[in-house]
Design a protein around this motif. Sequence first.
Motif: not given
Length: 121
Positions: A19-23, A34-39, A42-54
């Motif tokens: 669905l996206g990134i919960f902050v 929401h995942h649509k924010d990344f157009g 999304w599948l590629h961009e989500r790999q650039n983020y991780h839990s605990g990251q500011a």
Amino acid sequence: MKYQVGQRITGVINKITDLGIFVTLPKNKFGLIHHKDFGANWLHERQNYHSGQAIRVVVIHNYRGKISLSKMRVNDSQLIDQTNDFLETKKENFLSVLAETVSNSQTEIKKLEQELVIYAT
């Protein structure tokens, strides 16, 4: 604290789902990028983020406690941050106001450092 549309906030990534990134936001509030924010990325961009990251985000919608966030629109000039201390500052006064803010901050830091020394002894 009620977050306003246009407000820029630094939060911490809590969870990443399809669905996206919960902050997690300050004051124990939560929002979703929401995942649509990344157009289509999304599948590629989500790999650039991780839990605990500011993460720096902007509020794009706040209705009944459901806060929608955007990473991609943080620099969108159409989303005006009403909590920005410099909002009413005219361009010609900006440098002097900024210099005063820096000076006040340095004074406050010195006070806090002195209090810390007193506390530590």
